[in-house]
Design a protein around this motif. Structure first.
Motif, PDB file in Angstrom:
ATOM      1  N   ASN A  37      -5.363 -17.146  13.482  1.00  0.00           N
ATOM      2  CA  ASN A  37      -4.834 -15.911  14.064  1.00  0.00           C
ATOM      3  C   ASN A  37      -3.344 -15.758  13.782  1.00  0.00           C
ATOM      4  OD1 ASN A  37      -7.305 -15.110  15.113  1.00  0.00           O
ATOM      5  ND2 ASN A  37      -6.991 -16.188  17.055  1.00  0.00           N
ATOM      6  N   HIS A  38      -2.611 -16.879  13.887  1.00  0.00           N
ATOM      7  CA  HIS A  38      -1.176 -16.834  13.605  1.00  0.00           C
ATOM      8  C   HIS A  38      -0.935 -16.517  12.129  1.00  0.00           C
ATOM      9  CE1 HIS A  38       3.076 -17.735  13.660  1.00  0.00           C
ATOM     10  NE2 HIS A  38       2.889 -18.588  12.662  1.00  0.00           N
ATOM     11  N   ALA A  39      -1.708 -17.166  11.257  1.00  0.00           N
ATOM     12  CA  ALA A  39      -1.549 -16.923   9.823  1.00  0.00           C
ATOM     13  C   ALA A  39      -1.853 -15.464   9.489  1.00  0.00           C
ATOM     14  CB  ALA A  39      -2.460 -17.849   9.020  1.00  0.00           C
ATOM     15  N   PHE A  40      -2.860 -14.917  10.129  1.00  0.00           N
ATOM     16  CA  PHE A  40      -3.200 -13.513   9.867  1.00  0.00           C
ATOM     17  C   PHE A  40      -2.053 -12.590  10.285  1.00  0.00           C
ATOM     18  CE2 PHE A  40      -5.051  -9.467  11.383  1.00  0.00           C
ATOM     19  CZ  PHE A  40      -5.454  -8.969  10.148  1.00  0.00           C
ATOM     20  N   SER A  41      -1.427 -12.914  11.408  1.00  0.00           N
ATOM     21  CA  SER A  41      -0.306 -12.075  11.857  1.00  0.00           C
ATOM     22  C   SER A  41       0.852 -12.144  10.865  1.00  0.00           C
ATOM     23  CB  SER A  41       0.153 -12.497  13.258  1.00  0.00           C
ATOM     24  OG  SER A  41       0.733 -13.797  13.247  1.00  0.00           O
ATOM     25  N   VAL A  42       1.073 -13.339  10.272  1.00  0.00           N
ATOM     26  CA  VAL A  42       2.127 -13.479   9.264  1.00  0.00           C
ATOM     27  C   VAL A  42       1.792 -12.659   8.023  1.00  0.00           C
ATOM     28  CG1 VAL A  42       3.266 -15.102   7.684  1.00  0.00           C
ATOM     29  CG2 VAL A  42       2.858 -15.757  10.077  1.00  0.00           C
ATOM     30  N   PHE A  43       0.544 -12.795   7.548  1.00  0.00           N
ATOM     31  CA  PHE A  43       0.144 -12.038   6.362  1.00  0.00           C
ATOM     32  C   PHE A  43       0.171 -10.535   6.623  1.00  0.00           C
ATOM     33  CE2 PHE A  43      -3.320  -9.887   4.060  1.00  0.00           C
ATOM     34  CZ  PHE A  43      -2.807  -9.979   2.774  1.00  0.00           C
ATOM     35  N   LYS A  44      -0.289 -10.144   7.798  1.00  0.00           N
ATOM     36  CA  LYS A  44      -0.324  -8.714   8.119  1.00  0.00           C
ATOM     37  C   LYS A  44       1.083  -8.117   8.104  1.00  0.00           C
ATOM     38  CE  LYS A  44      -2.341  -5.431  11.392  1.00  0.00           C
ATOM     39  NZ  LYS A  44      -3.112  -5.278  12.656  1.00  0.00           N
ATOM     40  N   GLU A  45       2.049  -8.896   8.570  1.00  0.00           N
ATOM     41  CA  GLU A  45       3.431  -8.411   8.597  1.00  0.00           C
ATOM     42  C   GLU A  45       4.065  -8.420   7.209  1.00  0.00           C
ATOM     43  OE1 GLU A  45       7.809  -9.555  10.478  1.00  0.00           O
ATOM     44  OE2 GLU A  45       6.028 -10.662  11.090  1.00  0.00           O
ATOM     45  N   LEU A  46       3.858  -9.512   6.463  1.00  0.00           N
ATOM     46  CA  LEU A  46       4.566  -9.681   5.193  1.00  0.00           C
ATOM     47  C   LEU A  46       3.882  -8.974   4.029  1.00  0.00           C
ATOM     48  CD1 LEU A  46       5.556 -13.459   5.388  1.00  0.00           C
ATOM     49  CD2 LEU A  46       6.967 -11.471   5.935  1.00  0.00           C
ATOM     50  N   GLY A  47       2.540  -8.818   4.081  1.00  0.00           N
ATOM     51  CA  GLY A  47       1.815  -8.276   2.946  1.00  0.00           C
ATOM     52  C   GLY A  47       1.852  -9.230   1.765  1.00  0.00           C
ATOM     53  N   PHE A  48       1.411  -8.771   0.618  1.00  0.00           N
ATOM     54  CA  PHE A  48       1.503  -9.588  -0.590  1.00  0.00           C
ATOM     55  C   PHE A  48       2.950  -9.599  -1.093  1.00  0.00           C
ATOM     56  CE2 PHE A  48      -2.994  -8.323  -0.687  1.00  0.00           C
ATOM     57  CZ  PHE A  48      -3.592  -9.564  -0.894  1.00  0.00           C
ATOM     58  N   PRO A  49       3.401 -10.719  -1.638  1.00  0.00           N
ATOM     59  CA  PRO A  49       4.796 -10.782  -2.110  1.00  0.00           C
ATOM     60  C   PRO A  49       5.026  -9.887  -3.317  1.00  0.00           C
ATOM     61  CG  PRO A  49       3.595 -12.751  -2.770  1.00  0.00           C
ATOM     62  CD  PRO A  49       2.687 -11.997  -1.852  1.00  0.00           C
ATOM     63  N   THR A  50       6.211  -9.327  -3.386  1.00  0.00           N
ATOM     64  CA  THR A  50       6.632  -8.537  -4.544  1.00  0.00           C
ATOM     65  C   THR A  50       7.876  -9.169  -5.145  1.00  0.00           C
ATOM     66  OG1 THR A  50       8.143  -7.081  -3.317  1.00  0.00           O
ATOM     67  CG2 THR A  50       5.811  -6.462  -3.341  1.00  0.00           C
ATOM     68  N   ARG A  51       8.391  -8.576  -6.196  1.00  0.00           N
ATOM     69  CA  ARG A  51       9.572  -9.132  -6.848  1.00  0.00           C
ATOM     70  C   ARG A  51      10.835  -8.967  -6.018  1.00  0.00           C
ATOM     71  NH1 ARG A  51       8.729  -7.713 -13.303  1.00  0.00           N
ATOM     72  NH2 ARG A  51       7.064  -9.246 -13.642  1.00  0.00           N
ATOM     73  N   LYS A  52      10.759  -8.255  -4.927  1.00  0.00           N
ATOM     74  CA  LYS A  52      11.888  -8.184  -4.006  1.00  0.00           C
ATOM     75  C   LYS A  52      12.044  -9.488  -3.223  1.00  0.00           C
ATOM     76  CE  LYS A  52      11.634  -3.159  -3.424  1.00  0.00           C
ATOM     77  NZ  LYS A  52      11.425  -2.039  -2.467  1.00  0.00           N
ATOM     78  N   ASN A  53      10.960 -10.272  -3.185  1.00  0.00           N
ATOM     79  CA  ASN A  53      11.012 -11.598  -2.579  1.00  0.00           C
ATOM     80  C   ASN A  53      11.617 -12.569  -3.591  1.00  0.00           C
ATOM     81  OD1 ASN A  53      10.202 -14.310  -1.895  1.00  0.00           O
ATOM     82  ND2 ASN A  53       8.718 -13.472  -0.467  1.00  0.00           N
ATOM     83  N   GLU A  54      12.670 -13.274  -3.216  1.00  0.00           N
ATOM     84  CA  GLU A  54      13.397 -14.145  -4.136  1.00  0.00           C
ATOM     85  C   GLU A  54      12.481 -15.173  -4.794  1.00  0.00           C
ATOM     86  OE1 GLU A  54      16.464 -15.589  -6.414  1.00  0.00           O
ATOM     87  OE2 GLU A  54      16.427 -13.775  -5.171  1.00  0.00           O
ATOM     88  N   GLU A  55      11.503 -15.709  -4.035  1.00  0.00           N
ATOM     89  CA  GLU A  55      10.607 -16.724  -4.578  1.00  0.00           C
ATOM     90  C   GLU A  55       9.596 -16.137  -5.562  1.00  0.00           C
ATOM     91  OE1 GLU A  55      10.884 -20.107  -4.012  1.00  0.00           O
ATOM     92  OE2 GLU A  55      12.770 -19.407  -3.140  1.00  0.00           O
ATOM     93  N   TRP A  56       9.472 -14.827  -5.594  1.00  0.00           N
ATOM     94  CA  TRP A  56       8.537 -14.153  -6.502  1.00  0.00           C
ATOM     95  C   TRP A  56       9.282 -13.192  -7.433  1.00  0.00           C
ATOM     96  CZ3 TRP A  56       3.178 -14.887  -6.697  1.00  0.00           C
ATOM     97  CH2 TRP A  56       2.674 -15.791  -5.741  1.00  0.00           C
ATOM     98  N   LYS A  57      10.536 -13.469  -7.660  1.00  0.00           N
ATOM     99  CA  LYS A  57      11.402 -12.561  -8.412  1.00  0.00           C
ATOM    100  C   LYS A  57      10.876 -12.281  -9.821  1.00  0.00           C
ATOM    101  CE  LYS A  57      16.278 -12.047  -9.763  1.00  0.00           C
ATOM    102  NZ  LYS A  57      17.615 -12.688  -9.691  1.00  0.00           N
ATOM    103  N   PHE A  58      10.234 -13.272 -10.437  1.00  0.00           N
ATOM    104  CA  PHE A  58       9.799 -13.123 -11.823  1.00  0.00           C
ATOM    105  C   PHE A  58       8.281 -13.039 -11.975  1.00  0.00           C
ATOM    106  CE2 PHE A  58      13.831 -15.569 -11.982  1.00  0.00           C
ATOM    107  CZ  PHE A  58      14.615 -14.601 -12.602  1.00  0.00           C
TER     108      PHE A  58
END
Length: 441
Positions: A37-58
């Motif tokens: 349930n906690h993990a779902f709340s994190v995913f629901k808030e963050l969504g899939f990462p995009t290049r705006k996320n530093e760890e997914w920049k490339f």
């Protein structure tokens, strides 16, 4: 401000979470349900990462998520190739689309045990460890897996066990009738003073529609344990593979990991995290990749030195052709109490096309003052002198170039200590270099 990707597949997942939970609640503990349930709340808030996320920049997941992905429901597909390795004396465990296939698997040697999903959830000592090792709060892809995985397996190495026969885990992905999403995970526990070898191969066959695979591996390596792990990716194109691997190392433990990608996989993302929690630990990391066409491989490694007298050595090498793209982000943290740390990190790349791209970012963050650490990255082209030397001895230009590429990658493969595994990866390397689609500028 939200920076995630909230697309059609995101809506598909969030709309069906409660329905999915109703099917697993009777079988899992309150603790695991709470983690989901906690993990779902994190995913629901963050969504899939995009290049705006530093760890997914490339790295962009847009192409991997553009299809109408659905959960895998039927795991009963027949498998014609379980990807056994020639001349390798090993016990073979087969997972088909993430689910254990007992009819295709071997019995394990004394000292190591395998548990499939129902047995794992029924055993409190394992069930409580699930999602307690990999716990990053800001990783939406880890949260995605924790919220939605349906299959989990455990490899348990007993205390004081010396398991001389390797365990070969074949991850086989096969026939799909629609674009599929496969989330699953594995837990490996190496008890005190044990030693074992786990080889994981990732293979796909008869895959017609896109596959998006989310795999999480949690590893708990106890005091003075030695764990050898090998990852060999031979997935086909149209496959998107995202892996999170979290390793805890206790006092005087040793982890040796190799990460070899000689596949046609469309997108591969490896997040490999090693937490050196006890003094005297050792971590050795090897990586190799050859990319062609428009392949994209992203290796993110993190070695977190939390205690004194620890040693790490990391070498990753890659060759890029055509319009391929490689990312290497290697982080080494040395915390204030981690005195006497020794850490070496190197990433070397051959860039053999004007359209290929490498983003290499080795990082050191050191907060202790009595350490020996170094890191480096090189990106270069074919050595003209070596090429001339081979041509002067009657070797054609194309063959000479392939020989140089083979030699470059083999510097990693030759460090594999199992002869049959070295032969297997060398054969994969040879086949990759002989591909009809491979062109060397």
């Amino acid at each position: 401000m939200k920076q995630g990707l909230y697309n059609k597949f995101y809506n598909y997942l969030t709309d069906r979470f409660e329905q999915k939970q109703s099917t697993v609640l009777p079988f899992e503990s309150e603790s695991l349900t709470g983690k989901r349930n906690h993990a779902f709340s994190v995913f629901k808030e963050l969504g899939f990462p995009t290049r705006k996320n530093e760890e997914w920049k490339f790295t962009s997941l847009a192409s991997a998520l553009k299809d109408d992905l659905q959960w895998t429901i039927d795991h009963s597909h027949s498998v014609t190739n379980t990807n056994k390795i020639d001349n390798l004396e090993a016990s073979h465990i087969v997972l088909v689309n993430g689910k254990y296939a007992p009819e295709l698997s071997d019995a394990l040697p004394e000292g190591i045990s395998f548990y499939e999903t129902s047995a794992v959830l029924a055993e409190p000592r394992f069930a409580e460890k699930i999602a307690s090792i990999a716990t990053e709060q800001d990783s939406s892809m880890l949260a995605l897996n924790t919220a939605f995985f349906t299959e989990i397996s455990v490899l348990h190495v007993a205390k004081n066990a010396l398991v001389e026969t390797p365990v070969h885990v074949s991850h086989v992905f096969t026939v799909n009738v629609h674009p599929e999403f496969i989330p699953y995970r594995m837990l490996i526990i190496a008890e005190q003073h044990s030693e074992a070898t786990v080889i994981e191969t990732y293979h796909s066959e008869s895959v017609v529609h896109p596959l998006f695979i989310s795999y999480v591996s949690e590893q708990d390596v106890h005091e003075s344990a030695i764990l050898h792990t090998h990852m060999i990716n031979t997935l086909c194109e149209n496959t998107y593979f995202v892996q999170h691997r979290e390793v805890l190392q206790a006092r005087d433990s040793v982890v040796n990991n190799s990460n070899i990608s000689l596949s046609e996989v469309s997108l591969l993302r490896n997040d490999l995290n090693f937490q050196l929690q006890g003094t005297g630990t050792e971590t050795n990391l090897l990586g190799a990749y050859i990319l062609t066409d428009s392949q994209h491989v992203d290796n993110h490694t993190l070695v977190d030195h939390q205690s004194p007298h620890c040693h790490t050595n990391e070498v990753y090498k890659g060759v890029l052709l055509d319009s391929s793209h490689a990312v290497f982000n290697g982080k080494v943290f040395v915390r204030q109490d981690a005195q006497k740390t020794r850490a070496f990190q190197q990433n070397n790349n051959l860039l053999l096309s004007d359209n290929a791209t490498v983003n290499s970012k080795p990082q050191l963050e050191i907060f202790a003052d009595d350490v020996k650490c170094s890191h480096g990255s090189t990106i270069g082209q074919m050595n003209d002198e070596a090429l001339f030397y081979l041509q002067a001895r009657g070797i054609g230009k194309d063959l000479a170039k392939k020989m140089i590429m083979q030699s470059f990658i083999f510097e990693v493969l030759e460090r594999l200590t199992i002869p049959a595994l070295q032969d297997y990866t060398s054969e994969l390397l040879f086949k990759k270099l002989q591909s009809e689609n491979l062109t060397v500028a």
